[in-house]
Design an enzyme around this catalytic site. Structure first.
Site, PDB file in Angstrom:
ATOM      1  CE  LYS A  24      -1.829   1.693   4.009  1.00 46.59           C
ATOM      2  NZ  LYS A  24      -1.629   3.115   4.307  1.00 46.59           N
ATOM      3  CG  ASN A  25       2.117   2.809   3.561  1.00 50.45           C
ATOM      4  OD1 ASN A  25       0.993   3.221   3.265  1.00 50.45           O
ATOM      5  ND2 ASN A  25       2.447   2.484   4.804  1.00 50.45           N
ATOM      6  CB  CYS A 123      -4.657   6.137  10.646  1.00 49.61           C
ATOM      7  SG  CYS A 123      -5.102   4.784   9.554  1.00 49.61           S
ATOM      8  NE  ARG A 128      -0.381  10.365  10.250  1.00 50.56           N
ATOM      9  CZ  ARG A 128      -0.744   9.367   9.443  1.00 50.56           C
ATOM     10  NH1 ARG A 128      -1.955   8.907   9.472  1.00 50.56           N
ATOM     11  NH2 ARG A 128       0.134   8.825   8.611  1.00 50.56           N
ATOM     12  CG  ASP A 318       2.478   1.305   9.597  1.00 51.14           C
ATOM     13  OD1 ASP A 318       2.185   2.163  10.448  1.00 51.14           O
ATOM     14  OD2 ASP A 318       2.822   1.591   8.435  1.00 51.14           O
ATOM     15  NE  ARG A 410      -7.662   4.581   5.151  1.00 51.36           N
ATOM     16  CZ  ARG A 410      -7.242   5.669   5.757  1.00 51.36           C
ATOM     17  NH1 ARG A 410      -7.818   6.061   6.865  1.00 51.36           N
ATOM     18  NH2 ARG A 410      -6.268   6.375   5.250  1.00 51.36           N
TER      19      ARG A 410
HETATM   20  C1  EPZ Z   1       4.077   6.693   6.728  1.00 47.93           C
HETATM   21  O1  EPZ Z   1       3.391   7.800   7.294  1.00 47.93           O
HETATM   22  C2  EPZ Z   1       3.040   5.610   6.542  1.00 47.93           C
HETATM   23  N1  EPZ Z   1       1.987   6.121   5.671  1.00 47.93           N
HETATM   24  C3  EPZ Z   1       2.457   5.198   7.888  1.00 47.93           C
HETATM   25  O2  EPZ Z   1       1.653   4.052   7.646  1.00 47.93           O
HETATM   26  C4  EPZ Z   1       3.575   4.788   8.851  1.00 47.93           C
HETATM   27  O3  EPZ Z   1       3.034   4.593  10.137  1.00 47.93           O
HETATM   28  C5  EPZ Z   1       4.647   5.874   8.912  1.00 47.93           C
HETATM   29  O4  EPZ Z   1       5.098   6.214   7.597  1.00 47.93           O
HETATM   30  C6  EPZ Z   1       5.862   5.441   9.724  1.00 47.93           C
HETATM   31  O5  EPZ Z   1       6.414   4.270   9.182  1.00 47.93           O
HETATM   32  C7  EPZ Z   1       2.160   6.126   4.358  1.00 47.93           C
HETATM   33  O6  EPZ Z   1       3.185   5.719   3.836  1.00 47.93           O
HETATM   34  C8  EPZ Z   1       1.039   6.633   3.535  1.00 47.93           C
HETATM   35  P1  EPZ Z   1       6.393   9.751   8.913  1.00 47.93           P
HETATM   36  P2  EPZ Z   1       4.100   9.229   7.323  1.00 47.93           P
HETATM   37  O7  EPZ Z   1       6.493  11.025   8.204  1.00 47.93           O
HETATM   38  O8  EPZ Z   1       4.969   9.343   6.125  1.00 47.93           O
HETATM   39  C9  EPZ Z   1       6.841  12.941  12.474  1.00 47.93           C
HETATM   40  C10 EPZ Z   1      -0.276   2.701   7.750  1.00 47.93           C
HETATM   41  O9  EPZ Z   1      -0.871   2.159   8.719  1.00 47.93           O
HETATM   42  N2  EPZ Z   1       6.791  13.959  11.403  1.00 47.93           N
HETATM   43  O10 EPZ Z   1       7.470   8.730   8.714  1.00 47.93           O
HETATM   44  O11 EPZ Z   1       3.030  10.251   7.508  1.00 47.93           O
HETATM   45  C11 EPZ Z   1       5.489  12.266  12.636  1.00 47.93           C
HETATM   46  O12 EPZ Z   1       4.631  13.019  13.471  1.00 47.93           O
HETATM   47  C12 EPZ Z   1       0.228   4.114   7.867  1.00 47.93           C
HETATM   48  O13 EPZ Z   1      -0.095   2.147   6.659  1.00 47.93           O
HETATM   49  C13 EPZ Z   1       6.957  15.286  11.746  1.00 47.93           C
HETATM   50  O14 EPZ Z   1       7.133  15.645  12.903  1.00 47.93           O
HETATM   51  O15 EPZ Z   1       4.979   9.068   8.615  1.00 47.93           O
HETATM   52  C14 EPZ Z   1       5.887  10.926  13.209  1.00 47.93           C
HETATM   53  O16 EPZ Z   1       6.053  11.045  14.598  1.00 47.93           O
HETATM   54  C15 EPZ Z   1      -0.231   4.792   9.071  1.00 47.93           C
HETATM   55  N3  EPZ Z   1       6.901  16.216  10.729  1.00 47.93           N
HETATM   56  C16 EPZ Z   1       7.250  10.656  12.566  1.00 47.93           C
HETATM   57  O17 EPZ Z   1       7.713  11.912  12.074  1.00 47.93           O
HETATM   58  C17 EPZ Z   1       6.708  15.867   9.427  1.00 47.93           C
HETATM   59  O18 EPZ Z   1       6.676  16.764   8.578  1.00 47.93           O
HETATM   60  C18 EPZ Z   1       7.249   9.682  11.397  1.00 47.93           C
HETATM   61  O19 EPZ Z   1       6.255  10.070  10.457  1.00 47.93           O
HETATM   62  C19 EPZ Z   1       6.547  14.524   9.117  1.00 47.93           C
HETATM   63  C20 EPZ Z   1       6.586  13.577  10.120  1.00 47.93           C
END
Ligand code: EPZ
Length: 440
Positions: A24-25, A123, A128, A318, A410
């Site tokens: 998916k991702n 989610c 986020r 995840d 989803r």
């Molecule tokens: C991706 O989300 C995945 N989603 C998520 O999967 C997954 O949980 C996550 O990566 C971590 O592996 C998709 O790929 C669509 P991040 P993403 O940016 O990219 C902080 C699922 O169940 N952060 O790696 O949004 C954030 O708050 C989903 O399939 C900032 O502070 O995650 C978090 O604590 C849910 N500022 C950490 O970084 C930013 O600008 C990691 O988030 C971006 C992120």
């Protein structure tokens, strides 16, 4: 049917073989990347899940032509032609239904130097933010890349020109790493991402971009170098990698039912963080070139352990909710440390209704082993939490209902059919109705 539940009568060991779908991702990032091609492409092994349906619809609204072909094994092949995209605005309401629509910021900036985006959804597990994405785009010369420029929930960026830059991510972010790769692929000059995310889907998006004609090196390490190119000719066929999280969910479903399941079409090294924990707990994990088999010696006890989520190659957040279900059935006290998301324990009250004994201290869950789960009516608070409820219901003797099952769909292709083929008693039922089924 807008709102429905899964009715599961558990207590039966899952047995047999299951095939894992495309990631998916990965595909969500790749669909956005496909909007940048100056030609066409064909995507194979696309999972038939609702997040992909939404992303395809958004891309079509931009002007891309996308033909869907159903492959015999159930997955989808997409024939994509983005050449007639004539807008820089991804602002229709569907954009806020999924998180990955934020990749259109990077893709549209790369394509036209301009992008407007309705703020993405996804989610709900705490804040986020996309501040890292915006900061990187600012460094690349995009004006407006600031929350203060949010107008009616829409952010508009303008880069004239978009330039390569050296970008340090102070938090390892999957989304920011992919978004920067997209924008940098067509920016003027070179970009370096330091402290990049290393997830399998980062590598898949980079491989896809390189197949389009981009020049990206180092994906899968913490430093990625991108040399911007003016044209991305495309005209190729690409197959999406298997879904690490779907595979892990079936491994856990097998384990909590004391089953014996071989999970096929996977990359076993992607499963190492989970496989190694499951072995430590007492499960037997065998692996081949593209499969993993999970079973349990009936004489072996299942032991508690401690797990901490972290960016890849650490333990995937995840799989955290599904793993908590597994830890519930171990003897003694286990600890889960959720170190990626600030509030990814919203499902714990639901699991408690099934008999779990868990205390939360900030981002730490202390899990006291129980003999078994009880059947109950529970709610899928988000996608992976819903998958965790499915695992718990499969383990519980008796009939459970998981409301809000739309959230599970989803990210899990044909979950009902796949579980049934392993011997599970699962069917789609009407909403149990006592929970509000709000959009996540
Ligand atoms: C991706 O989300 C995945 N989603 C998520 O999967 C997954 O949980 C996550 O990566 C971590 O592996 C998709 O790929 C669509 P991040 P993403 O940016 O990219 C902080 C699922 O169940 N952060 O790696 O949004 C954030 O708050 C989903 O399939 C900032 O502070 O995650 C978090 O604590 C849910 N500022 C950490 O970084 C930013 O600008 C990691 O988030 C971006 C992120």
């Amino acid at each position: 049917m807008d709102s429905y539940s899964y009715k599961i009568t558990g207590g039966k060991p899952l047995k047999g073989d299951v095939n894992i779908s495309g990631s998916k991702n990965a595909v969500l990032g790749i669909l956005a990347a496909a909007m940048m091609i100056d030609g066409t492409c064909t995507l194979e092994n696309v999972p038939d899940i609702s997040d992909v349906h939404v992303m395809v619809k958004i891309c079509e609204t931009l002007g891309a032509k996308i033909e869907t072909e159903l492959a015999p094994e159930g997955s989808v092949t997409l024939h994509i032609d983005p050449r007639e995209i004539n807008t820089t605005e991804a602002t229709e309401p569907d954009v806020s239904k999924i998180r990955a629509s934020y990749y259109l910021l990077g893709a549209l900036l790369a394509r036209s130097g301009k992008a407007s985006l309705r703020m993405p959804g996804g989610c709900d597990f705490g804040q986020r933010p996309i501040d890292l994405h915006l900061k990187a785009f600012r460094q690349m010369g995009a004006k407006g890349a600031d929350y203060r420029n949010l107008n009616g929930g829409i952010i508009s960026l303008n880069a004239n020109p978009l330039r390569g830059a050296k970008i340090f991510l102070d938090i390892v972010s999957v989304g920011a790493t992919i978004n920067i790769m997209l924008a940098a692929a067509k920016a003027q000059g070179n970009t370096t991402i330091i402290n990049a995310a290393k997830e399998p889907h980062i590598v898949d998006v980079a491989n896809f971009l390189n197949s389009m004609g981009a020049k990206i090196k180092g994906a899968g390490t913490d430093t990625i170098k991108i040399q911007g190119v003016p044209v991305l000719p495309g005209n190729f066929t690409y197959s999406i990698i298997p879904d690490q999280i779907e595979a892990g969910t079936y491994m856990i479903a097998a384990a909590v039912t004391n089953g014996d399941v071989t999970v096929h079409n996977i990359i076993p090294t992607h499963m190492d963080p989970l496989s190694s924990k499951m072995r430590e707990m007492g499960y037997t994990i065998e692996e081949g070139d593209d499969w993993v088999r999970v079973s349990k010696d009936p004489e072996e006890a299942i032991w508690s352990t401690n797990v901490k989520t972290a960016p890849y190659p650490g333990f995937p957040t995840d799989l955290q909710p599904q793993t908590v279900v597994l830890l519930c059935l171990a003897s003694g006290q286990s600890k889960m440390d959720e170190d990626v998301w600030e509030n990814r324990y919203q499902y714990i009250p639901e699991l408690t209704r099934m008999g779990a004994n868990i205390s939360i201290f900030d981002h730490i869950a202390l899990i006291n082993g129980i003999e078994h789960f009880y059947p109950a009516q529970v709610k899928a608070t988000d996608l992976r939490a819903g998958a965790a409820m499915v695992c718990a219901a499969l383990a519980a003797d008796g009939t459970s209902y998981i409301d809000g099952a739309r959230r599970i769909d989803r990210g899990y292709e044909k979950i009902v059919d796949k579980l049934r083929s392993l011997g599970a008693d699962i069917e789609v039922a009407g909403s149990v109705g006592f929970y509000e089924d709000r959009e996540a």
